[in-house]
Scaffold this active site. Structure first.
Site, mmCIF file in Angstrom:
data_model
loop_
_atom_site.group_PDB
_atom_site.id
_atom_site.type_symbol
_atom_site.label_atom_id
_atom_site.label_comp_id
_atom_site.label_asym_id
_atom_site.label_seq_id
_atom_site.Cartn_x
_atom_site.Cartn_y
_atom_site.Cartn_z
ATOM 1 N N ASN A 154 0.815 -1.228 -0.044
ATOM 2 C CA ASN A 154 -0.154 -0.012 0.053
ATOM 3 C C ASN A 154 0.837 1.084 0.101
ATOM 4 O O ASN A 154 1.646 1.305 0.780
ATOM 5 C CB ASN A 154 -0.834 -0.094 1.413
ATOM 6 N N ASP A 156 -0.139 4.565 -0.021
ATOM 7 C CA ASP A 156 -0.719 5.740 0.158
ATOM 8 C C ASP A 156 0.076 6.758 0.933
ATOM 9 O O ASP A 156 0.071 7.861 0.689
ATOM 10 C CB ASP A 156 -1.897 5.398 1.517
ATOM 11 N N HIS A 157 1.007 6.013 1.633
ATOM 12 C CA HIS A 157 1.779 7.412 2.645
ATOM 13 C C HIS A 157 3.295 7.725 1.559
ATOM 14 O O HIS A 157 3.707 8.872 2.111
ATOM 15 C CB HIS A 157 2.332 6.578 3.985
ATOM 16 N N HIS A 190 -5.566 3.547 -1.374
ATOM 17 C CA HIS A 190 -6.922 4.086 -1.062
ATOM 18 C C HIS A 190 -7.203 5.296 -1.450
ATOM 19 O O HIS A 190 -6.729 6.120 -0.980
ATOM 20 C CB HIS A 190 -6.777 3.653 0.725
ATOM 21 N N ARG A 192 -9.583 7.899 -0.683
ATOM 22 C CA ARG A 192 -10.420 8.539 0.275
ATOM 23 C C ARG A 192 -11.265 9.473 -0.087
ATOM 24 O O ARG A 192 -11.029 10.185 -0.759
ATOM 25 C CB ARG A 192 -9.683 9.067 1.657
ATOM 26 N N ARG A 196 -7.101 12.855 1.142
ATOM 27 C CA ARG A 196 -6.136 13.157 2.031
ATOM 28 C C ARG A 196 -4.686 12.595 1.330
ATOM 29 O O ARG A 196 -3.803 13.378 1.799
ATOM 30 C CB ARG A 196 -6.578 12.856 3.414
ATOM 31 N N HIS A 197 -4.592 11.582 0.811
ATOM 32 C CA HIS A 197 -3.388 11.095 0.075
ATOM 33 C C HIS A 197 -3.383 10.936 -1.209
ATOM 34 O O HIS A 197 -2.930 11.675 -2.250
ATOM 35 C CB HIS A 197 -2.554 10.085 1.010
ATOM 36 N N GLU A 217 -8.443 0.298 -2.526
ATOM 37 C CA GLU A 217 -9.546 0.375 -1.366
ATOM 38 C C GLU A 217 -10.427 1.144 -1.527
ATOM 39 O O GLU A 217 -9.904 2.756 -1.774
ATOM 40 C CB GLU A 217 -8.751 0.467 -0.426
ATOM 41 N N THR A 247 -6.611 6.340 10.114
ATOM 42 C CA THR A 247 -6.315 5.299 9.307
ATOM 43 C C THR A 247 -7.782 4.219 9.585
ATOM 44 O O THR A 247 -8.310 4.546 10.366
ATOM 45 C CB THR A 247 -5.137 4.378 9.601
ATOM 46 N N THR A 248 -7.976 3.366 8.655
ATOM 47 C CA THR A 248 -8.961 2.511 8.787
ATOM 48 C C THR A 248 -9.038 1.822 10.249
ATOM 49 O O THR A 248 -7.983 1.141 10.492
ATOM 50 C CB THR A 248 -9.069 1.339 7.721
ATOM 51 N N GLU A 298 -10.635 -9.516 3.347
ATOM 52 C CA GLU A 298 -9.402 -9.145 3.966
ATOM 53 C C GLU A 298 -9.474 -9.198 5.320
ATOM 54 O O GLU A 298 -10.426 -8.328 5.854
ATOM 55 C CB GLU A 298 -8.790 -7.967 3.485
ATOM 56 N N HIS A 338 -3.340 -4.750 7.985
ATOM 57 C CA HIS A 338 -3.367 -3.653 8.696
ATOM 58 C C HIS A 338 -2.589 -3.731 10.013
ATOM 59 O O HIS A 338 -2.619 -4.706 10.633
ATOM 60 C CB HIS A 338 -5.018 -3.226 9.285
ATOM 61 N N GLY A 339 -1.549 -2.797 9.983
ATOM 62 C CA GLY A 339 -0.777 -2.750 11.136
ATOM 63 C C GLY A 339 0.310 -3.677 11.062
ATOM 64 O O GLY A 339 1.337 -4.063 12.223
ATOM 65 N N GLY A 360 1.338 -1.623 4.212
ATOM 66 C CA GLY A 360 1.750 -0.077 3.842
ATOM 67 C C GLY A 360 2.658 0.622 4.798
ATOM 68 O O GLY A 360 3.878 0.705 4.356
ATOM 69 N N HIS A 361 2.199 0.964 5.943
ATOM 70 C CA HIS A 361 2.887 2.153 6.752
ATOM 71 C C HIS A 361 4.250 1.457 7.090
ATOM 72 O O HIS A 361 5.122 2.149 7.103
ATOM 73 C CB HIS A 361 1.814 2.486 8.048
HETATM 74 N N1 PXP Z 1 -5.647 -3.266 4.392
HETATM 75 C C1 PXP Z 1 -6.617 -2.047 4.517
HETATM 76 C C2 PXP Z 1 -8.010 -2.424 4.307
HETATM 77 C C3 PXP Z 1 -6.260 -0.971 4.727
HETATM 78 O O1 PXP Z 1 -7.186 -0.161 5.075
HETATM 79 C C4 PXP Z 1 -4.967 -0.511 5.208
HETATM 80 C C5 PXP Z 1 -4.520 0.785 5.531
HETATM 81 O O2 PXP Z 1 -4.756 1.960 4.439
HETATM 82 C C6 PXP Z 1 -4.031 -1.563 5.081
HETATM 83 C C7 PXP Z 1 -4.353 -2.776 4.757
HETATM 84 C C8 PXP Z 1 -2.479 -1.482 5.352
HETATM 85 O O3 PXP Z 1 -2.295 -0.894 6.600
HETATM 86 P P1 PXP Z 1 -0.794 -0.539 7.288
HETATM 87 O O4 PXP Z 1 -0.645 0.759 6.455
HETATM 88 O O5 PXP Z 1 -0.959 -0.557 8.589
HETATM 89 O O6 PXP Z 1 0.133 -1.482 6.659
#
Ligand code: PXP
Length: 389
Positions: A154, A156-157, A190, A192, A196-197, A217, A247-248, A298, A338-339, A360-361
């Protein structure tokens, strides 16, 4: 824990992949809950074990020790025993055969396991032939299922940094090319509602340049469904979206929103776009996801990733494993994300039901320090090859 892997060998090894292989093999022999221990040693240690327990004064590639129930292992445990593999010998054998170490380890694991099931090639030609046939059957069952998960990044950042100054750099489109060159299986963005990004321009350009897969997303809104139907990503992941959130924050409440989500899934399917629903690891949500006609879920891994203690993390891990299996049984493809970061992803990468990770992050954060290509490769080494230091 049915599969226990210990290593007295200190080099970088594909332990996650081996665990995944062992779990598939236990399922293939109809004993998914059986206890199997795998010990990885060097030639010196193997020679020592071979001499001590089997009275043979040489090293070898694999030996196994069947376990019977005893005072420490009560009979209600389904015990298989120990398979000991010499990594030195496995490395030499794979180099001679021109194959990868991972593959040789799997062949040796199968050989050791078939011994534990009572076969012995040393008894004579008939027994040797029978054992060989069993090994071949198990290996082909293994390779039908054994595939490490895909890794989608991901980005996004990258856009978050760009938007911080409202300039043109860094460009997520350039980042996508680097992520693909590093070997990732796909790019996730994503879009949004508040932009925002990621911007509309990013998604349109990404659609044109991406050679792997583009996951979009988005929230299940009229506006986003229209954009997706026009741009046609390879898959859409529907997520809940709150304006105030950083974030989500959680999975979709598919149980409550089944009707509108079904309509969105149907519209995306009409545009030939497969759909994944981002859900918490809860049975009701997964069953409802299936009812909407979605192709995939997911699993939200946030509670596992952010668990405040190892006990809570263990129980969140178990939930994910059980729910990933439940989703597969419903014929849903299983993604997770996520995370996830460089410390907590490895454990999930060994779960054979999870077919794709979306991260992503952590990767973009590491990229600032070590470069994007290296950050992606390091995550790939955990997720796809199953290598652990
Ligand atoms: N999956 C979904 C559905 C998300 O919304 C996100 C964050 O945008 C991620 C995965 C990735 O999460 P992270 O940035 O914490 O790795």
């Amino acid at each position: 824990m049915p599969v226990l892997i210990r290593s007295t060998y200190s080099k970088f090894l594909p332990l996650l992949r081996l665990r995944r292989a062992a779990e598939i093999l236990l399922r293939s022999i109809g004993r998914p809950g059986a206890e199997l221990s795998i010990l990885l040693v060097d030639d010196t240690e193997m020679m020592h074990l071979n001499r001590q327990w089997l009275k043979r004064s040489y090293s070898t590639n694999v030996i196994s020790f069947s376990q019977q129930a005893d005072d420490f292992h009560p009979p209600d445990n389904d015990l298989l025993g120990d398979v000991v593999i010499s990594i030195d010998t496995a490395r030499r054998e794979s180099a001679n055969a021109g194959t990868e170490l991972e593959q040789r380890l799997e062949e040796l694991l199968v050989h050791g396991l078939v011994h534990l099931l009572g076969e012995d090639h040393e008894l004579g030609p008939v027994e040797a032939e029978r054992m060989k046939r069993k090994e071949q059957a198990l290996l082909s069952a293994l390779y039908k299922e054994l595939k490490m998960a895909d890794l989608c990044i991901n980005i996004d950042h990258v856009a978050t940094v760009r938007q911080a100054r409202g300039t043109a750099e860094p460009d997520p489109v350039t980042a996508a090319g680097i992520v693909e060159m590093a070997g990732a299986d796909g790019i996730v963005v994503h879009l949004r509602e508040d932009r925002r990004h990621i911007q509309d321009r990013d998604v349109r350009l990404l659609r044109q340049i991406i050679k792997t897969r583009l996951t979009l997303e988005m929230a299940a809104t009229e506006e986003m469904t229209g954009i997706a139907s026009d741009i046609k990503p390879d898959i859409v992941t529907l997520v809940p979206e709150g304006r105030e959130e950083l974030t989500t924050e959680g999975g979709l409440d598919v149980v409550t929103l089944e009707k509108p989500l079904t309509e969105t899934v149907t519209r995306l399917h009409d545009a030939n776009i497969p759909v994944s629903l981002f859900v918490d690891p809860e049975r009701d949500q997964i069953v409802a996801a299936k009812q909407t006609g979605a192709d995939c879920i997911e699993i939200h891994t946030g509670l596992y990733a952010d668990a405040p203690s190892s006990n809570i993390q263990d129980s969140e891990f178990e939930k994910i494993v059980v729910m990933a299996r439940a989703a597969m049984d419903l014929d849903l493809r299983v993604h997770a994300g996520h995370g996830l970061n460089y410390r907590n992803t490895a454990r999930l990468a060994a779960v054979s039901e999870i077919q794709e990770f979306s991260i992503g992050h952590a990767v973009i954060g590491r990229a600032v320090l070590v470069g994007l290509e290296r950050a992606v490769r390091e995550m790939l080494s955990l997720v796809q090859k199953g290598y652990l230091e």
